[in-house]
Write an enzyme that holds these catalytic residues in place. Structure first.
Site, PDB file in Angstrom:
ATOM      1  N   GLU A  45       0.992  -0.963  -0.077  1.00 10.53           N
ATOM      2  CA  GLU A  45       0.038  -0.090  -0.134  1.00 10.53           C
ATOM      3  C   GLU A  45       0.947   1.330  -0.281  1.00 10.53           C
ATOM      4  O   GLU A  45       0.403   2.158  -0.631  1.00 10.53           O
ATOM      5  CB  GLU A  45      -1.007  -0.005   1.238  1.00 10.53           C
ATOM      6  N   TYR A 128       0.402   8.664   6.546  1.00  9.11           N
ATOM      7  CA  TYR A 128      -0.031   7.900   5.152  1.00  9.11           C
ATOM      8  C   TYR A 128      -1.667   7.597   5.339  1.00  9.11           C
ATOM      9  O   TYR A 128      -2.276   7.572   4.250  1.00  9.11           O
ATOM     10  CB  TYR A 128       0.731   6.254   5.259  1.00  9.11           C
ATOM     11  N   ASP A 137      -8.476   5.843  -4.466  1.00  6.29           N
ATOM     12  CA  ASP A 137      -7.579   5.471  -5.770  1.00  6.29           C
ATOM     13  C   ASP A 137      -8.405   5.789  -6.945  1.00  6.29           C
ATOM     14  O   ASP A 137      -9.463   6.097  -6.824  1.00  6.29           O
ATOM     15  CB  ASP A 137      -7.895   3.629  -5.486  1.00  6.29           C
TER      16      ASP A 137
END
Ligand code: SF4
Length: 352
Positions: A45, A128, A137
């Site tokens: 990821e 993050y 995404d």
């Protein structure tokens, strides 16, 4: 009385059914319904932020072969990690990754904490996670914008797209659903020429029904990236060693190796370039320059080359790296372009 099923819920069921037959077999992915290895998920990821699956796959395999678990990654030197990351871009991710591995190995015995709250306290995970939540995404964004025919341009449309995507998440298999949407966007609902004819959402998709799916999501025109210019100095000793230094750990390209160079400025004065070299040498300017695009600016570097005697000491903060080690240095893409340009030039260097 039957309860009407929302468009989002029907679409989610259709996407999951499609996923069970057509999912991509990615090396970090667990089988459907199976528990994933948190180390692989975490590593992938972080690598996948702003980076394509095709670019990540060989790096992921190389990291896993070299550091099969979080403890071994924690024991690596930061230089080794930066070198292994070189070429993947957005280098702060590598620093965060390494810092986080050390904390997990040192404070948690090598196991990832079980709760999201504890995870968020780890170095690099907080920012993050926040980034991952803030930017869903690109594949998912596209599928949702088309499915609901959202015509507001990005980035303003992100709020609505996120809300719609959130509504779609099923109570069962939410992780598989997220993966399924990413796969659908990558394999079927592609940016150009989406394959609507083979899409499980064909009969539900409003963008398809209105005949304008391919132009969604629309984007607000991007402000032009300012052009910064500067000079890079390729200084070679007679024995082939090249003058380099390691950038400070924080900031742009932090911790990476670089050739000496001038500051990068919009009003860079080429006439003063040579005076900015950290070492006096008979510099010659290459005819070709290189260009590189960073997120917030474009860069054009002129290149100056020179050769010096073997006994020259490196200026403070610099070091000589032997010719055989040059390709193993943690050079970012921009510096590799400079080195490549020097190699292509076949420049006949002089000794001072
Ligand atoms: Fe994308 Fe076409 Fe499927 Fe709609 S029907 S989600 S536009 S591939």
């Amino acid at each position: 009385m039957t309860v009407p099923v929302s468009l989002g819920a029907r679409a989610a069921a259709a996407v999951l059914a499609w996923y069970d037959c057509h999912r991509r077999d990615l090396p970090w992915r667990a089988k459907p319904y199976a528990a994933a290895d948190p180390y692989k998920v975490w590593l992938s990821e972080i690598m996948l932020q702003q980076t394509t699956v095709a670019a990540v796959t060989p790096y992921f395999a190389a990291f896993l072969a070299r550091w099969p678990d979080v403890k071994s990654l924690a024991q690596a030197s930061s230089d080794e990690v930066m070198r292994a990351w070189a070429g993947l871009g957005y280098y702060s991710r590598a620093r965060n990754l390494h810092a986080c591995a050390k904390t997990i190995a040192g404070d948690f015995g090598g196991s990832f904490p079980a709760t999201e709250a504890a995870l968020r306290d780890l170095p690099g995970i907080g920012p993050y996670t926040a980034a991952a939540i803030a930017a869903i995404d690109g594949n998912v964004t596209r599928v949702v914008a088309r499915l609901f025919s959202i015509e507001t341009p990005l980035p303003a449309a992100q709020t609505e797209i996120k809300a719609r995507a959130q509504e779609m998440v099923p109570g069962k298999r939410p992780g598989d659903f997220a993966q399924a949407m990413m796969d659908l966007g990558a394999m079927v609902c592609t940016p150009r020429h989406p394959s609507c004819g083979m899409c499980p959402l064909r009969d539900l998709c409003l963008g398809h029904a209105f005949g304008h799916a391919e132009r969604l999501p629309t984007k607000a025109p991007r402000p032009l990236r300012p052009l910064r210019r500067g000079a890079a100095f390729f200084v070679r000793r007679r024995d082939g060693a090249v003058l380099v230094r390691t950038r400070p750990p924080k900031g742009l390209l932090g911790g990476m190796t670089e050739l000496p160079g001038s500051p990068w400025e919009t009003d860079f004065d080429e006439a003063l370039a040579e005076s900015q070299a950290p070492i006096a040498a008979p510099f010659r300017k290459l005819e070709s320059s290189i260009e590189h695009a960073f997120t917030h600016f474009a860069l054009r570097l002129s290149i100056y080359v020179a050769e010096v005697k073997e006994d020259r000491r490196p200026p403070s903060g610099y070091r000589w790296t032997p010719a055989r080690d040059l390709d193993n240095e943690a050079f970012p893409g921009v510096m590799r372009k400079v080195i490549e340009a020097v190699r292509r030039s076949g420049e006949n260097l002089r000794v001072d």
